[in-house]
Every structure is written in C-alpha cells, then in structure tokens.
Write an enzyme that holds these catalytic residues in place. Sequence first.
Site, PDB file in Angstrom:
ATOM      1  CB  CYS A   1      45.624  25.552  72.476  1.00 39.60           C
ATOM      2  SG  CYS A   1      45.708  26.458  74.023  1.00 39.60           S
TER       3      CYS A   1
ATOM      4  CB  SER B   1      38.859  21.803  66.921  1.00 41.06           C
ATOM      5  OG  SER B   1      37.499  21.435  66.819  1.00 41.06           O
TER       6      SER B   1
ATOM      7  CD  GLU C   1      45.164  22.757  66.624  1.00 39.54           C
ATOM      8  OE1 GLU C   1      43.969  22.482  66.389  1.00 39.54           O
ATOM      9  OE2 GLU C   1      45.532  23.338  67.655  1.00 39.54           O
TER      10      GLU C   1
END
Length: 499
Positions: free
Chosen positions: A281, A226, A384
């Site tokens: 991702c 992250s 996200e």
Amino acid sequence: MQEIGHYIGGKQVAGTSGRFADVFNPATGEVQAKVALASKAELDAAIAAAAEAQVAWGATNPQRRARVMMKLVSLLNRDMDKLAEALSREHGKTLPDAKGDVQRGLEVIEYCIGAPQMLKGEFTDSAGPGIDMYSMRQPLGVVAGITPFNFPAMIPLWKMGPALSAGNAMILKPSERDPSVPMMLAALCTEAGLPDGILQVINGDKEAVDAILDNPTVQAVGFVGSTPIAHYIYHRAAENGKRAQCFGGAKNHMIIMPDADMDQAADALVGAGFGAAGERCMAISVAVPVGDETADRLIEKLLPRIEKLKVGPYTAGDDVDYGPVVTAAAKANILRLVDSGVEQGAELVVDGRDFSLQGYEDGYFVGPCLFDKVTPDMEIYRKEIFGPVLSTVRAGSYEEALGLAMDHEYGNGTAIFTRDGDTARDFASRINIGMVGINVPIPVPLAYHTFGGWKKSGFGDLNQHGPDAFRFYTRTKTVTSRWPSGLKEGGEFHFKAMD
Ligand code: NAD
C-alpha cells in the site's frame, strides 16, 4: 491436502461450516492447502468465548500483559525463518521481503512492551475541596482485526499488539489467501503466555466479516484492505455502534524535481515501484518528474535498472527482486489495466506482459511495466493496479505536480525528491496525504509513530500503531472523588474552596 481451520481457545480447530477456499502457491499456481471459511454461528461462538476470557485478562495488571509481549518478541525472533518461509510460500514475496514483513510487525510488539506507560491515566490533585479527579484508559472488551493478504504477518501484529496489551480480547480475521502465518502467530501468542480465548483467529470471507460487524459484543473493528471494502466495513460498523478504523487502497506519487539526484531517485523508484511486485500500500505507482528534461533523464536512468530486475520464485535465492503476484485473478486484473493504458494512449516503455519463467509457466508472474506520458484521465492513473507497473506523468511545474497528488482520491503516502529545502518544506506542509517522504520513497513511520492515510485511503480518525493504537483500543473513564477529610478546617491537605 492440508486443511487450515481456526485458532480458538488456545488451539487449532477444524472448521465446521463445510465451506473452504483454495490457498495457492503463487509461484506454481498449485493449490497447496484449503482454508475453512467460518459460518456466522462459528463466529458468534468464538466471540462469546472471547468475551468470557477477556474479563480476567482485562483485570490482569498491565505489566503482566506486557511480559507476554516481551516473550512474544523473543519467539518471533526465534521463528523468523520459519515464519518467513510460510509467508513466502503463500504470498509469493521474496524471503528478505517476508522477513521484513515479520520484522515490521515485531517492532510494534516491542513498542507494546511499553503498554503500562501508554495506559497510564491522568490525575488532578485537589480539583476542589477534598476533590480529586483522575482518568483511566480501560480496554473495550472484544475487538476485531480484519486484515489483507499483502502483509500477513505485519498487519495482524499491528492489530494484535496494542489490542491485547491494552487488555482486550481480539477476533482476528486474516486474509483467506495466505492464512498460515496468522495461525502461527496465534500459536506463538499462546506459547508466550497469552491466556486461551484472548486471541481467536477465525478464517473466512464476507460471511465471517459480516458476522463480526453485526455482533453486538464486538466493540471496535480495525480493518486494512481495499478501499471499497474499507468503506463498506466502516459504514456497517458505525451503523452498529462500533468504533472503526478502516485503511484502504493507495496511489502513491513520487515527485522528482529537476535538482534531484537522479541516480538516487531512479534507485528509489525501482525499489518502491517494483519491490514486492508492487503489492504494497506504500508502493510508488506514479512518478511525476517536473519538466520534460527531468522526465527524459529519469526514464534514461530507469531503463537499465528495470532491465536488471530479477523476477522469480522465493526459492531461487536472495538476489530475486520480486516474485509472483498473489492470484491468477490479480494477474489478470493487472494485465487488463496495462492493456487499457496502451489503448488509452500511454507509452508502454517497458512491457512485462509476456513475461514467463521456465518451469513456472503456471505461476502468477508479471514482468515489470513502465509507462511514460500517462495522463490523469487514464484508468491506469485513477485506479490502484497493485502490481509491478509504474506510470510516469510529466508535470510542467512543481505546482502542477503538487496539484496532481492533491487531486487524486487516494492519500496514503507520497514522496518528493529534491535538494531544495524550501520546496521540500512547502511540499510536506501543503500536501493532503498522510505519510510523506523527503528523498525517502516509502515513508513508513516507525512503530512509535502512527501509520495512516488520508482521503479514500483511510476512514476513521485514529491511526495504526504508536499512541493512536492505544487510544483506539481503549476508552477513557474520568473519575471525580470527594473525601470528607478534605473539607475539614486545618486538615493536612485542606485547601480553601476553589469553586
Ligand atoms: P481486500 O479488501 O480484498 O481484503 C481485505 C480483507 O477484507 C480480507 O480479510 C478479506 O477477506 C475481506 N473482504 C474481502 N472482500 C470482502 C467483502 N466483500 N466483504 C467483507 N469483507 C471482505 O484487500 P486485499 O486484496 O487483501 O489487500 C490489498 C488491498 O489492501 C490494497 O488495496 C492495498 O492498498 C490495501 N492495503 C492498505 C493498507 C493501508 O494501510 N492503507 C495496507 C496494506 C494493504
């Protein structure tokens, strides 16, 4: 209860710190194993042993090292089903997805069979009288890979392949949420002929990561995870004089132009938005149709496709579209963000919040969620979500759509769906994002190209796999040599002074 330790010196060893983390089966919510969390002392010992082993490995000729990669490819193929099963059991993704995870890692190992070619230096003959100049790529020594939960085979293999074939020893610190596959990969490396100590897999959390970052023997850190952690690791590694490449989170936009093939766009969005429960991702999490008419047509095409999605455990067969998310905390975070979208005024067209599966009530399943009329100020747009949630932001024009993707803080991947070559070309050229798809929703570059995002999706200046990976895991030395015979008049290779 199964205890997962570390892989040190060519074998599995138990952890000695006395600290453990639970490893869950995300489909049932049960704890299925305990993974050891290494102490600083364990890390320091493993790093010292790796440094000792690296001396001989670094001096081994590149072709011999490449043969280990060649053997590893055949072992990965041999054990594909076993690896995929272990991966699905801890991660939750479907078996075909898990095989894809192994396969995309395996392709980088195939690429690394060409390491001798990648490591070749350059040579200038007679740069001056009797002078030759050449450069060579040498391994860094001990390097580290710190990897995320969502690709427990692919990303460790992306790190290991180039680092090991270039002659380094590697400390791999995989995600503590799904540690089994990296341990299996290490055992396969040993079976493929990798000398003991060259790949040390150390399980752990922040304590292990900090020990890597602060140990002066570790020369380079390749991180994927992250953005806040990527940012932290990049800075701490740099402060300690290490080379670092740190890849972070994403918010990938897909722009749908009015002239796009709407069936193709909808199929692509469903796969890229909900596949692997959105835990990629390179997942598309924002759809940007251009014009209200395009938006209406798109939503109309999406609805029946989303309704047909089959959500379930990997054991339910190959027609399952996606499985549970990785932990209870991940599920809670996704549901909280969906709630915030509703509170902030977005239209929740498909609501998967109450999804439940008979017999798997304690699993971390989230039904698909589709938002329409999301605006850039909303939390669901800025953050996200890393779950099966697709947000639609309606744009009035191509320029507005382009501007949205450009202004977002993340810059991992993006896509445009259009039949117009001019628009596609303009998009590819102007967008400030690392990986671009034209009528391709998940534009993951193949092993011989490089993978990496821009803006807050990537810190550092070299990408993963492809030629960049060999540059990252080696350093260049340039040698200038002068030999007396070159100075002699009439010598066979005599040149007049050039300087
Ligand atoms: P994460 O950042 O929580 O963990 C990644 C690694 O960092 C793990 O090994 C973990 O143990 C370690 N870590 C966690 N907290 C730490 C701390 N406080 N200090 C030091 N180390 C710490 O990420 P994750 O949840 O495992 O993975 C999902 C994230 O990874 C998503 O944001 C996703 O977008 C991103 N990701 C990015 C890419 C890419 O190439 N850009 C690829 C895959 C995943």
